[in-house]
Design a protein around this motif. Structure first.
Motif, PDB file in Angstrom:
ATOM      1  N   GLU A   1       0.826  -1.212   0.000  1.00 45.40           N
ATOM      2  CA  GLU A   1       0.000   0.000   0.000  1.00 45.40           C
ATOM      3  C   GLU A   1       0.860   1.263   0.000  1.00 45.40           C
ATOM      4  OE1 GLU A   1      -2.519  -0.770   3.365  1.00 45.40           O
ATOM      5  OE2 GLU A   1      -3.922  -1.952   2.163  1.00 45.40           O
ATOM      6  N   LEU A   2       2.021   1.233   0.662  1.00 42.49           N
ATOM      7  CA  LEU A   2       2.939   2.375   0.632  1.00 42.49           C
ATOM      8  C   LEU A   2       3.457   2.614  -0.789  1.00 42.49           C
ATOM      9  CD1 LEU A   2       5.091   1.799   3.849  1.00 42.49           C
ATOM     10  CD2 LEU A   2       3.479   3.667   3.441  1.00 42.49           C
ATOM     11  N   VAL A   3       3.796   1.538  -1.498  1.00 43.77           N
ATOM     12  CA  VAL A   3       4.292   1.651  -2.867  1.00 43.77           C
ATOM     13  C   VAL A   3       3.168   2.069  -3.817  1.00 43.77           C
ATOM     14  CG1 VAL A   3       5.269   0.376  -4.816  1.00 43.77           C
ATOM     15  CG2 VAL A   3       6.141  -0.026  -2.502  1.00 43.77           C
ATOM     16  N   GLU A   4       2.017   1.437  -3.684  1.00 45.08           N
ATOM     17  CA  GLU A   4       0.884   1.665  -4.588  1.00 45.08           C
ATOM     18  C   GLU A   4       0.203   3.013  -4.341  1.00 45.08           C
ATOM     19  OE1 GLU A   4      -1.513   0.576  -7.787  1.00 45.08           O
ATOM     20  OE2 GLU A   4       0.295  -0.404  -7.062  1.00 45.08           O
ATOM     21  N   GLY A   5       0.233   3.472  -3.105  1.00 49.77           N
ATOM     22  CA  GLY A   5      -0.461   4.709  -2.777  1.00 49.77           C
ATOM     23  C   GLY A   5      -1.952   4.516  -2.608  1.00 49.77           C
ATOM     24  N   ASP A   6      -2.402   3.274  -2.526  1.00 49.38           N
ATOM     25  CA  ASP A   6      -3.813   2.923  -2.386  1.00 49.38           C
ATOM     26  C   ASP A   6      -3.882   1.523  -1.783  1.00 49.38           C
ATOM     27  OD1 ASP A   6      -6.546   3.190  -2.566  1.00 49.38           O
ATOM     28  OD2 ASP A   6      -6.628   3.231  -4.746  1.00 49.38           O
ATOM     29  N   SER A   7      -5.071   1.085  -1.440  1.00 52.20           N
ATOM     30  CA  SER A   7      -5.208  -0.255  -0.874  1.00 52.20           C
ATOM     31  C   SER A   7      -4.978  -1.318  -1.951  1.00 52.20           C
ATOM     32  CB  SER A   7      -6.581  -0.433  -0.232  1.00 52.20           C
ATOM     33  OG  SER A   7      -7.585  -0.283  -1.198  1.00 52.20           O
ATOM     34  N   VAL A   8      -4.551  -2.489  -1.524  1.00 48.03           N
ATOM     35  CA  VAL A   8      -4.311  -3.616  -2.428  1.00 48.03           C
ATOM     36  C   VAL A   8      -5.125  -4.812  -1.959  1.00 48.03           C
ATOM     37  CG1 VAL A   8      -1.999  -2.805  -3.020  1.00 48.03           C
ATOM     38  CG2 VAL A   8      -2.278  -4.446  -1.172  1.00 48.03           C
ATOM     39  N   MET A   9      -5.351  -5.754  -2.869  1.00 47.72           N
ATOM     40  CA  MET A   9      -6.158  -6.930  -2.543  1.00 47.72           C
ATOM     41  C   MET A   9      -5.376  -7.959  -1.726  1.00 47.72           C
ATOM     42  SD  MET A   9      -8.284  -7.539  -6.018  1.00 47.72           S
ATOM     43  CE  MET A   9      -9.263  -8.798  -5.217  1.00 47.72           C
ATOM     44  N   GLU A  10      -4.147  -8.225  -2.143  1.00 48.12           N
ATOM     45  CA  GLU A  10      -3.363  -9.290  -1.534  1.00 48.12           C
ATOM     46  C   GLU A  10      -1.885  -9.009  -1.736  1.00 48.12           C
ATOM     47  OE1 GLU A  10      -2.965 -14.020  -2.314  1.00 48.12           O
ATOM     48  OE2 GLU A  10      -4.969 -13.164  -2.435  1.00 48.12           O
ATOM     49  N   ALA A  11      -1.040  -9.469  -0.819  1.00 42.92           N
ATOM     50  CA  ALA A  11       0.402  -9.283  -0.939  1.00 42.92           C
ATOM     51  C   ALA A  11       1.130 -10.529  -0.450  1.00 42.92           C
ATOM     52  CB  ALA A  11       0.852  -8.073  -0.135  1.00 42.92           C
ATOM     53  N   GLU A  12       2.240 -10.852  -1.130  1.00 46.76           N
ATOM     54  CA  GLU A  12       3.075 -11.977  -0.728  1.00 46.76           C
ATOM     55  C   GLU A  12       4.107 -11.496   0.289  1.00 46.76           C
ATOM     56  OE1 GLU A  12       4.651 -13.727  -4.268  1.00 46.76           O
ATOM     57  OE2 GLU A  12       2.667 -14.136  -5.093  1.00 46.76           O
ATOM     58  N   SER A  13       5.028 -12.345   0.672  1.00 49.39           N
ATOM     59  CA  SER A  13       6.012 -11.982   1.696  1.00 49.39           C
ATOM     60  C   SER A  13       7.022 -10.955   1.178  1.00 49.39           C
ATOM     61  CB  SER A  13       6.727 -13.221   2.210  1.00 49.39           C
ATOM     62  OG  SER A  13       7.457 -13.825   1.173  1.00 49.39           O
TER      63      SER A  13
ATOM     64  N   GLU B   1      -4.447  -7.583 -12.037  1.00 49.82           N
ATOM     65  CA  GLU B   1      -3.070  -7.083 -12.050  1.00 49.82           C
ATOM     66  C   GLU B   1      -2.199  -7.791 -11.020  1.00 49.82           C
ATOM     67  OE1 GLU B   1      -2.261  -2.621 -12.679  1.00 49.82           O
ATOM     68  OE2 GLU B   1      -4.131  -2.739 -11.543  1.00 49.82           O
ATOM     69  N   LEU B   2      -0.937  -7.952 -11.383  1.00 50.12           N
ATOM     70  CA  LEU B   2       0.087  -8.436 -10.462  1.00 50.12           C
ATOM     71  C   LEU B   2       1.274  -7.505 -10.614  1.00 50.12           C
ATOM     72  CD1 LEU B   2       0.813 -10.692  -8.450  1.00 50.12           C
ATOM     73  CD2 LEU B   2       1.882 -11.890 -10.340  1.00 50.12           C
ATOM     74  N   ALA B   3       1.754  -6.941  -9.525  1.00 45.15           N
ATOM     75  CA  ALA B   3       2.841  -5.972  -9.567  1.00 45.15           C
ATOM     76  C   ALA B   3       3.880  -6.310  -8.512  1.00 45.15           C
ATOM     77  CB  ALA B   3       2.301  -4.564  -9.330  1.00 45.15           C
ATOM     78  N   THR B   4       5.089  -5.807  -8.726  1.00 45.14           N
ATOM     79  CA  THR B   4       6.140  -5.896  -7.728  1.00 45.14           C
ATOM     80  C   THR B   4       6.505  -4.483  -7.324  1.00 45.14           C
ATOM     81  OG1 THR B   4       7.007  -7.932  -8.675  1.00 45.14           O
ATOM     82  CG2 THR B   4       8.478  -6.704  -7.227  1.00 45.14           C
ATOM     83  N   GLY B   5       6.501  -4.248  -6.031  1.00 42.73           N
ATOM     84  CA  GLY B   5       6.853  -2.934  -5.502  1.00 42.73           C
ATOM     85  C   GLY B   5       8.194  -2.994  -4.810  1.00 42.73           C
ATOM     86  N   TYR B   6       8.999  -1.966  -5.021  1.00 42.72           N
ATOM     87  CA  TYR B   6      10.296  -1.830  -4.374  1.00 42.72           C
ATOM     88  C   TYR B   6      10.251  -0.597  -3.489  1.00 42.72           C
ATOM     89  CZ  TYR B   6      11.653  -5.090  -8.012  1.00 42.72           C
ATOM     90  OH  TYR B   6      11.724  -6.189  -8.831  1.00 42.72           O
ATOM     91  N   LYS B   7      10.778  -0.703  -2.266  1.00 38.97           N
ATOM     92  CA  LYS B   7      10.717   0.406  -1.313  1.00 38.97           C
ATOM     93  C   LYS B   7      12.014   0.465  -0.527  1.00 38.97           C
ATOM     94  CE  LYS B   7       8.660   3.525   1.385  1.00 38.97           C
ATOM     95  NZ  LYS B   7       9.860   4.313   1.677  1.00 38.97           N
ATOM     96  N   CYS B   8      12.562   1.675  -0.426  1.00 40.86           N
ATOM     97  CA  CYS B   8      13.743   1.889   0.412  1.00 40.86           C
ATOM     98  C   CYS B   8      13.308   1.803   1.870  1.00 40.86           C
ATOM     99  CB  CYS B   8      14.347   3.259   0.119  1.00 40.86           C
ATOM    100  SG  CYS B   8      15.767   3.628   1.176  1.00 40.86           S
ATOM    101  N   GLN B   9      14.141   1.178   2.702  1.00 36.41           N
ATOM    102  CA  GLN B   9      13.828   1.069   4.119  1.00 36.41           C
ATOM    103  C   GLN B   9      14.146   2.355   4.878  1.00 36.41           C
ATOM    104  OE1 GLN B   9      15.808  -3.030   4.646  1.00 36.41           O
ATOM    105  NE2 GLN B   9      14.138  -3.028   6.115  1.00 36.41           N
ATOM    106  N   ASN B  10      14.889   3.284   4.251  1.00 38.13           N
ATOM    107  CA  ASN B  10      15.340   4.484   4.946  1.00 38.13           C
ATOM    108  C   ASN B  10      14.685   5.786   4.490  1.00 38.13           C
ATOM    109  OD1 ASN B  10      17.209   2.870   6.347  1.00 38.13           O
ATOM    110  ND2 ASN B  10      18.650   3.049   4.666  1.00 38.13           N
ATOM    111  N   CYS B  11      14.235   5.875   3.233  1.00 36.47           N
ATOM    112  CA  CYS B  11      13.690   7.141   2.725  1.00 36.47           C
ATOM    113  C   CYS B  11      12.368   6.893   1.975  1.00 36.47           C
ATOM    114  CB  CYS B  11      14.704   7.864   1.832  1.00 36.47           C
ATOM    115  SG  CYS B  11      14.933   7.143   0.185  1.00 36.47           S
TER     116      CYS B  11
ATOM    117  N   GLU C   1       9.269   2.220  -6.091  1.00 31.01           N
ATOM    118  CA  GLU C   1       9.104   1.985  -7.529  1.00 31.01           C
ATOM    119  C   GLU C   1       8.172   0.796  -7.703  1.00 31.01           C
ATOM    120  OE1 GLU C   1      12.500   2.115 -10.594  1.00 31.01           O
ATOM    121  OE2 GLU C   1      12.339  -0.001 -10.026  1.00 31.01           O
ATOM    122  N   ARG C   2       7.376   0.817  -8.759  1.00 26.52           N
ATOM    123  CA  ARG C   2       6.421  -0.260  -9.045  1.00 26.52           C
ATOM    124  C   ARG C   2       6.662  -0.769 -10.452  1.00 26.52           C
ATOM    125  NH1 ARG C   2       1.281  -0.704 -11.772  1.00 26.52           N
ATOM    126  NH2 ARG C   2      -0.229  -1.899 -10.568  1.00 26.52           N
ATOM    127  N   THR C   3       6.679  -2.094 -10.617  1.00 26.27           N
ATOM    128  CA  THR C   3       6.781  -2.698 -11.934  1.00 26.27           C
ATOM    129  C   THR C   3       5.685  -3.737 -12.090  1.00 26.27           C
ATOM    130  OG1 THR C   3       8.332  -4.409 -11.165  1.00 26.27           O
ATOM    131  CG2 THR C   3       9.292  -2.380 -12.048  1.00 26.27           C
TER     132      THR C   3
END
Length: 75
Positions: free
Chosen positions: A19-31, A57-67, A71-73
């Motif tokens: 949800e932080l990466v997407e900026g909206d709610s999501v249906m399901e997320a893996e580990s 849709e299926l997406a992969t989100g990348y998020k920095c742990q510090n800032c 990014e979403r792909t």
């Protein structure tokens, strides 16, 4: 891999990270997994989560742990 991770000083679940990466709610997320890359903004560690923002849709989100960098792909 760990189910929860610390991101910007807060413990997050896979769904919350998505949800932080997407900026909206999501249906399901893996580990959450280590992305084996550095943040282009601050050089911090980047983590990844694969998630479903919608039924089709299926997406992969990348998020920095510090800032704030993320990014979403499409997966």
């Amino acid at each position: 891999m760990s189910e929860n991770r610390v991101v910007q000083g807060r413990m997050v679940t896979p769904k919350k990270l998505a949800e932080l990466v997407e900026g909206d709610s999501v249906m399901e997320a893996e580990s959450i997994e280590d992305a084996d890359r550095e943040c282009p903004d601050c050089g911090g560690d980047v983590i990844a989560v694969t998630y479903m923002p919608s039924v089709t849709e299926l997406a992969t989100g990348y998020k920095c742990q510090n800032c704030d960098w993320s990014e979403r792909t499409e997966a």
